[in-house]
Write a protein that holds these residues in place. Structure first.
Motif, mmCIF file in Angstrom:
data_model
loop_
_atom_site.group_PDB
_atom_site.id
_atom_site.type_symbol
_atom_site.label_atom_id
_atom_site.label_comp_id
_atom_site.label_asym_id
_atom_site.label_seq_id
_atom_site.Cartn_x
_atom_site.Cartn_y
_atom_site.Cartn_z
ATOM 1 N N PRO A 146 80.707 40.630 79.748
ATOM 2 C CA PRO A 146 80.211 39.263 79.951
ATOM 3 C C PRO A 146 80.038 38.543 78.605
ATOM 4 C CG PRO A 146 78.450 40.844 80.287
ATOM 5 C CD PRO A 146 79.698 41.636 80.024
ATOM 6 N N VAL A 147 80.690 37.403 78.488
ATOM 7 C CA VAL A 147 80.609 36.605 77.266
ATOM 8 C C VAL A 147 80.154 35.199 77.643
ATOM 9 C CG1 VAL A 147 81.906 35.649 75.319
ATOM 10 C CG2 VAL A 147 82.465 37.917 76.180
ATOM 11 N N ASP A 148 79.129 34.731 76.958
ATOM 12 C CA ASP A 148 78.635 33.378 77.185
ATOM 13 C C ASP A 148 79.524 32.404 76.421
ATOM 14 O OD1 ASP A 148 77.196 31.085 77.646
ATOM 15 O OD2 ASP A 148 75.528 31.622 76.305
ATOM 16 N N PRO A 149 80.226 31.511 77.106
ATOM 17 C CA PRO A 149 81.124 30.580 76.407
ATOM 18 C C PRO A 149 80.386 29.626 75.466
ATOM 19 C CG PRO A 149 81.104 30.135 78.774
ATOM 20 C CD PRO A 149 80.277 31.349 78.550
ATOM 21 N N GLU A 150 79.101 29.418 75.689
ATOM 22 C CA GLU A 150 78.321 28.517 74.833
ATOM 23 C C GLU A 150 78.212 29.032 73.398
ATOM 24 O OE1 GLU A 150 77.110 25.445 75.469
ATOM 25 O OE2 GLU A 150 78.267 25.656 77.320
ATOM 26 N N ILE A 151 78.423 30.335 73.222
ATOM 27 C CA ILE A 151 78.340 30.914 71.877
ATOM 28 C C ILE A 151 79.418 30.333 70.960
ATOM 29 C CG2 ILE A 151 79.849 32.901 72.261
ATOM 30 C CD1 ILE A 151 77.869 34.592 70.712
ATOM 31 N N PHE A 152 80.521 29.847 71.533
ATOM 32 C CA PHE A 152 81.626 29.305 70.743
ATOM 33 C C PHE A 152 81.478 27.806 70.475
ATOM 34 C CE2 PHE A 152 83.189 33.171 72.637
ATOM 35 C CZ PHE A 152 83.712 33.809 71.528
ATOM 36 N N PHE A 153 80.391 27.219 70.925
ATOM 37 C CA PHE A 153 80.137 25.794 70.692
ATOM 38 C C PHE A 153 78.717 25.608 70.152
ATOM 39 C CE2 PHE A 153 83.407 26.100 73.885
ATOM 40 C CZ PHE A 153 84.365 25.237 73.390
ATOM 41 N N PRO A 154 78.418 26.240 69.007
ATOM 42 C CA PRO A 154 77.063 26.142 68.444
ATOM 43 C C PRO A 154 76.861 24.822 67.694
ATOM 44 C CG PRO A 154 78.418 27.434 66.995
ATOM 45 C CD PRO A 154 79.273 27.097 68.198
ATOM 46 N N GLU A 155 75.600 24.480 67.527
ATOM 47 C CA GLU A 155 75.239 23.364 66.658
ATOM 48 C C GLU A 155 75.382 23.858 65.216
ATOM 49 O OE1 GLU A 155 74.537 20.252 67.559
ATOM 50 O OE2 GLU A 155 74.901 20.853 69.633
ATOM 51 N N PRO A 156 75.564 22.973 64.249
ATOM 52 C CA PRO A 156 75.764 23.407 62.865
ATOM 53 C C PRO A 156 74.648 24.282 62.297
ATOM 54 C CG PRO A 156 76.304 21.089 63.083
ATOM 55 C CD PRO A 156 75.717 21.531 64.395
ATOM 56 N N ASP A 157 73.439 24.114 62.796
ATOM 57 C CA ASP A 157 72.321 24.899 62.255
ATOM 58 C C ASP A 157 72.076 26.204 63.020
ATOM 59 O OD1 ASP A 157 71.487 23.582 64.526
ATOM 60 O OD2 ASP A 157 69.457 23.181 63.774
ATOM 61 N N GLU A 158 72.855 26.512 64.026
ATOM 62 C CA GLU A 158 72.697 27.739 64.807
ATOM 63 C C GLU A 158 73.545 28.860 64.195
ATOM 64 O OE1 GLU A 158 71.726 26.382 69.287
ATOM 65 O OE2 GLU A 158 73.791 25.988 68.647
ATOM 66 N N THR A 159 73.094 29.361 63.060
ATOM 67 C CA THR A 159 73.866 30.360 62.322
ATOM 68 C C THR A 159 74.003 31.679 63.070
ATOM 69 O OG1 THR A 159 71.882 31.001 61.095
ATOM 70 C CG2 THR A 159 73.331 29.356 60.071
ATOM 71 N N ASP A 160 73.023 32.035 63.895
ATOM 72 C CA ASP A 160 73.123 33.278 64.664
ATOM 73 C C ASP A 160 74.280 33.215 65.657
ATOM 74 O OD1 ASP A 160 70.966 34.295 63.305
ATOM 75 O OD2 ASP A 160 69.503 33.814 64.888
ATOM 76 N N LYS A 161 74.428 32.074 66.339
ATOM 77 C CA LYS A 161 75.541 31.903 67.288
ATOM 78 C C LYS A 161 76.878 31.907 66.556
ATOM 79 C CE LYS A 161 73.695 29.389 71.255
ATOM 80 N NZ LYS A 161 73.792 28.140 72.025
ATOM 81 N N ILE A 162 76.928 31.260 65.406
ATOM 82 C CA ILE A 162 78.166 31.208 64.629
ATOM 83 C C ILE A 162 78.569 32.611 64.201
ATOM 84 C CG2 ILE A 162 79.198 30.409 62.467
ATOM 85 C CD1 ILE A 162 77.461 27.855 62.771
ATOM 86 N N THR A 163 77.610 33.388 63.709
ATOM 87 C CA THR A 163 77.884 34.756 63.275
ATOM 88 C C THR A 163 78.355 35.620 64.438
ATOM 89 O OG1 THR A 163 76.216 34.528 61.545
ATOM 90 C CG2 THR A 163 76.888 36.762 62.114
#
Length: 188
Positions: free
Chosen positions: A32-49
């Motif tokens: 299961p992969v949350d598609p929202e992880i690929f559309f982070p806000e610029p300050d959401e470094t955890d999601k980007i990583t």
């Protein structure tokens, strides 16, 4: 300077989306992969990583990046790169010159080409004696347009050869004065 590569990768055909089935980001019952992880806000470094970590494991990462660049996708993380990291690549995509893509096109594969790659296909086709009819089919242009491209290429090659001949036969100068045949002395 035009960036060039000669990678042996298999290139995506025009309109081909079958590569997405092999992407790590595709959510399945076992993964299961949350598609929202690929559309982070610029300050959401955890999601980007986290998104980049998934992309680094993906077998179709290069294809995903190519699809994003060719399709002009500017949103989200694609091919392991953020929107900001892809921006310079978007600006330079028309100048990309990948000879493996050129060779695949000459071989008859229907792949997406940049402007630089289309010019390289015309040169390669001309050099290999490909007919105007076949060039038209390869590039999906009319035969008249293929004839025009070959005429332009012949003219450019002729002009290049003329410039090289003029440079090779130009009279040498010393101190701003042209030297003639008598200025070189006699051979012993």
């Amino acid at each position: 300077m035009t960036p060039t590569t000669n990678s042996p990768t298999r290139h995506r055909l025009l309109g081909d989306q079958t590569w997405r089935a092999d992407a790590v980001c595709q959510s399945t019952e076992y993964n299961p992969v949350d598609p929202e992880i690929f559309f982070p806000e610029p300050d959401e470094t955890d999601k980007i990583t986290a998104a980049k970590a998934l992309c680094n494991q993906c077998p179709v990462r290069r294809t995903c990046l190519d699809a994003a660049l060719e399709g002009g996708d500017a949103d989200g993380i694609r091919g392991g790169l953020t929107e900001e990291e892809r921006q310079p690549l978007h600006e330079k995509i028309a100048d990309r010159l990948d000879y493996s893509r050129v060779n695949d096109t000459i071989a008859g594969r229907d792949i997406h080409l940049t402007k630089a790659e289309r010019r390289a296909v015309i040169r390669a086709a001309f050099r290999h004696g490909v007919t105007e009819q076949r060039l038209a089919r390869l590039l999906k242009i009319s035969e008249e347009h293929a004839q025009k491209r070959y005429r332009e290429l012949r003219r450019a090659l002729r002009n290049r050869d003329l410039k090289q001949t003029e440079t090779a036969t130009a009279t040498p100068e010393v101190g701003g004065e042209r030297l003639g045949r008598d200025d070189f002395g006699t051979a012993a």
